[in-house]
Every structure is written in C-alpha cells, then in structure tokens.
Scaffold this motif. Structure first.
Motif, PDB file in Angstrom:
ATOM      1  N   UNK A 138      35.401  34.308  39.381  1.00 44.26           N
ATOM      2  CA  UNK A 138      36.330  34.802  38.365  1.00 44.26           C
ATOM      3  C   UNK A 138      35.626  35.677  37.337  1.00 44.26           C
ATOM      4  N   UNK A 139      34.302  35.551  37.247  1.00 45.69           N
ATOM      5  CA  UNK A 139      33.564  36.339  36.265  1.00 45.69           C
ATOM      6  C   UNK A 139      33.248  37.747  36.763  1.00 45.69           C
ATOM      7  N   UNK A 140      32.659  37.843  37.962  1.00 47.27           N
ATOM      8  CA  UNK A 140      32.237  39.162  38.444  1.00 47.27           C
ATOM      9  C   UNK A 140      32.959  39.609  39.711  1.00 47.27           C
ATOM     10  N   UNK A 141      33.907  38.779  40.223  1.00 42.33           N
ATOM     11  CA  UNK A 141      34.730  39.083  41.398  1.00 42.33           C
ATOM     12  C   UNK A 141      33.924  39.196  42.695  1.00 42.33           C
ATOM     13  N   UNK A 142      32.653  38.793  42.675  1.00 44.13           N
ATOM     14  CA  UNK A 142      31.845  38.827  43.882  1.00 44.13           C
ATOM     15  C   UNK A 142      32.114  37.585  44.724  1.00 44.13           C
ATOM     16  N   UNK A 143      31.931  37.684  46.029  1.00 46.90           N
ATOM     17  CA  UNK A 143      32.133  36.542  46.922  1.00 46.90           C
ATOM     18  C   UNK A 143      30.825  36.053  47.550  1.00 46.90           C
ATOM     19  N   UNK A 144      29.708  36.586  47.101  1.00 50.88           N
ATOM     20  CA  UNK A 144      28.407  36.184  47.642  1.00 50.88           C
ATOM     21  C   UNK A 144      27.921  34.952  46.882  1.00 50.88           C
ATOM     22  N   UNK A 165      41.152  34.158  32.228  1.00 48.20           N
ATOM     23  CA  UNK A 165      42.563  34.299  31.853  1.00 48.20           C
ATOM     24  C   UNK A 165      42.846  33.566  30.546  1.00 48.20           C
ATOM     25  N   UNK A 166      42.321  32.356  30.408  1.00 52.30           N
ATOM     26  CA  UNK A 166      42.549  31.571  29.188  1.00 52.30           C
ATOM     27  C   UNK A 166      41.874  32.212  27.982  1.00 52.30           C
ATOM     28  N   UNK A 167      40.663  32.719  28.158  1.00 47.77           N
ATOM     29  CA  UNK A 167      39.979  33.395  27.055  1.00 47.77           C
ATOM     30  C   UNK A 167      40.719  34.663  26.626  1.00 47.77           C
ATOM     31  N   UNK A 223      33.236  39.593  29.039  1.00 45.05           N
ATOM     32  CA  UNK A 223      34.192  40.089  30.031  1.00 45.05           C
ATOM     33  C   UNK A 223      35.632  39.849  29.609  1.00 45.05           C
ATOM     34  N   UNK A 224      35.847  38.871  28.712  1.00 43.52           N
ATOM     35  CA  UNK A 224      37.191  38.528  28.247  1.00 43.52           C
ATOM     36  C   UNK A 224      37.549  39.214  26.939  1.00 43.52           C
TER      37      UNK A 224
END
Length: 305
Positions: free
Chosen positions: A14-20, A175-177, A232-233
């Motif tokens: 959720x922070x950087x959208x990476x899947x690695x 999303x909450x932040x 990021x938020x």
C-alpha cells in the motif's frame, strides 16, 4: 542465506505499490496471517488479511454492541496512558489551546478526558461499542461508534488528531491517513504512534515478539517506513520520539502469556490487573520498540518512489 524476493501476485504494497516481497513468517507461525516484507520500501504487512479487527467487532455485535466488554487489563492500560502521554498531550495543548481534538480509535477516551480538562473540545471515534459507552458514561465525552471513513466529519475541522496504536490495525493506512489530512486544519497537528520492528527486541524474540503475535496487527513499521507512509499521505514530519511505557506486573505476565500462547499466564495477568497490589509493582520501561511521530499537513501529496 537471504531469501529470494518473490512476486506472489497478490501482495501489492500500500505504500509503494510494488509486489516484490519476501516472506518473513508463513501463516500460523507468528500469527494466523502470513507476514511479508516489501523489498523496495521495507514495509512489513499481513497478506492476505485474514483477520480484521473491525470486522471481528461487527460480527460479534452490531452498532453499540459491536466488540467485546473491556477486560480489567484493558481498563488498567487506559489509565496508565495518562502518564505515558504527558509530553504528547502537552504538545497538543500548546499547538491549539482551546482547539478541537479528534482521537481515531480512542477506546475509553482517557487521553481525550485529559485534554477536555485542559479546555479543549474533544471528539472520539471508537468502533468497540463497549469502550465507547464506558467513555461517554465516565467522562461525558462525545465518542461515536464509527470509523473515520464512515463519519461525516467536515473538512479542515480539527486542530489536532491523535492516532495512537491504530495505524497497525487498519486495512489501508494510506487511505486512513489521507482521510485524517482532509479533516485537519492547515497547520494542524497529527500525533501517530505504533510499534516498530527495526529493533533489537524484534531480532531477539522474532515470531514471539509481543506485537507481531497479535492477529489484529496488519502492518509492521520501521522508523523509515512510517515516515514514508506519512509523506506519501500528504504530511510533513516535524518531530519524532522513541517513548517508554508504564509496565505493571499484570501487563508483564499477560504479555508473556500472549507471546508464548500460554492461556493460563494470560488469565493470571487479568486477575492481577484487578489486584490492589498491582499498581505498586509498576515501573517505567523503554525497550525502544515504540515509535511516535508528529506531523502536519503538507502543501502537496508526495508519492514514494
């Protein structure tokens, strides 16, 4: 030997959208869920999310009956918070004397009561109906049994927001932040606190570490990943602290029982929480495994690369 990074296909960070990611603990080892770590940004999280606190509350009861009655140790921890958060409460009053304060996940509202006594106007959000009712009855606080995303709070309507040991429980911290940023006034103060895992304690206890075994903890932050999440938020970090805690004998025994999954120790901890001698056995302890950050809304949302 280092574990090879893997793309599992459903582990988007959720922070950087990476899947690695690399797997830290398979499901059923540290907690019910499988815990992974994002390789690019270092955020640890449960994937997939098999236990969500809010869902558990509402499956157990609806509206004001959501959640569970407060245990003796829960009430004890709430009362101990006052001394643990003296510095944070003073910063809130200093930032906005007489201003409006929101606490997201306020439990019984012990900290809001302190700020209310300092002349501040307080609102709490608490999805556990039993805790919300306790706070309304005991302190006369405006505590609403809903989440921030469900609330109808107006934009830029609060001077201070407290977000203490809640960020690790929500399904999407970003999303909450961002929702918190929306209801904070320009220049308003956000206080975030959560367990941290770039610590000697986590290295020493691993899968038995007291916070990682909690099935309702979905995210596990380091100092860097929490700051990245705030930036990021849409926040600017203006201060941070590694605070200690008041530890009672009941909390020590109960926490050990939870970490080792020894129910009889947890039961002894609950019994001790009701004992009059328990308060005489309390002491201050700082294992440097908690991280508190002060932040203000930034001009522009910055994405983490």
């Amino acid at each position: 030997m280092k574990q090879k990074p893997t793309n599992y296909g459903d582990d988007s960070c959720v922070l950087c959208q990476n899947q690695e990611v690399v797997q830290v603990y398979p499901a059923g080892v540290a907690q019910e869920g499988r815990i992974v770590k994002c390789v690019p940004c270092g955020l640890m999280f449960v994937s997939p999310q098999c236990r969500v606190e809010l869902q558990d509350y509402r499956e157990h009861g609806a509206d004001e009956n959501a959640g569970w009655e407060l245990s003796p140790s829960s009430i004890e921890r709430q009362l101990n918070q006052v001394s643990d958060y003296k510095e944070a409460l003073a910063k809130c009053v200093e930032a906005a004397p007489g201003g409006r304060v929101l606490e997201v996940g306020c439990c019984t509202g012990t900290l809001l009561n302190e700020l209310q006594n300092c002349g501040m106007s307080c609102v709490g959000l608490e999805p556990n109906g039993f805790a919300a009712r306790y706070g309304r009855a005991k302190y006369g606080l405006d505590i609403r049994t809903e989440t921030l995303e469900e609330s109808s709070l107006e934009e830029a309507s609060f001077d201070v927001v407290l977000f203490l040991h809640v960020i690790e429980h929500v399904t999407d911290p970003k999303v909450t932040l961002q929702a918190i940023r929306r209801i904070l006034k320009p220049g308003g103060l956000l206080v975030v606190e959560t367990p941290r895992y770039d610590t000697v304690t986590f290295k020493a206890f691993g899968k038995h570490e007291r916070n990682i075994v909690d099935n309702w903890h979905l995210y596990f932050f380091s100092r860097d990943s929490l700051k990245q999440m705030l930036v990021a938020s849409g926040f600017n970090v203006v201060g941070d602290l590694v605070p200690g805690r008041t530890v009672t004998f009941s909390r020590l025994v109960g926490g050990l029982g939870k970490a080792l999954r020894w129910r009889f120790l947890e039961a002894i901890g609950q019994w001790l929480a009701k004992s009059k001698v328990n308060s005489f056995l309390s002491f201050r302890l700082n294992l440097r495994d908690i991280y508190r950050v002060y932040a203000v809304p930034g001009e522009d949302v910055q994405d983490v690369e």
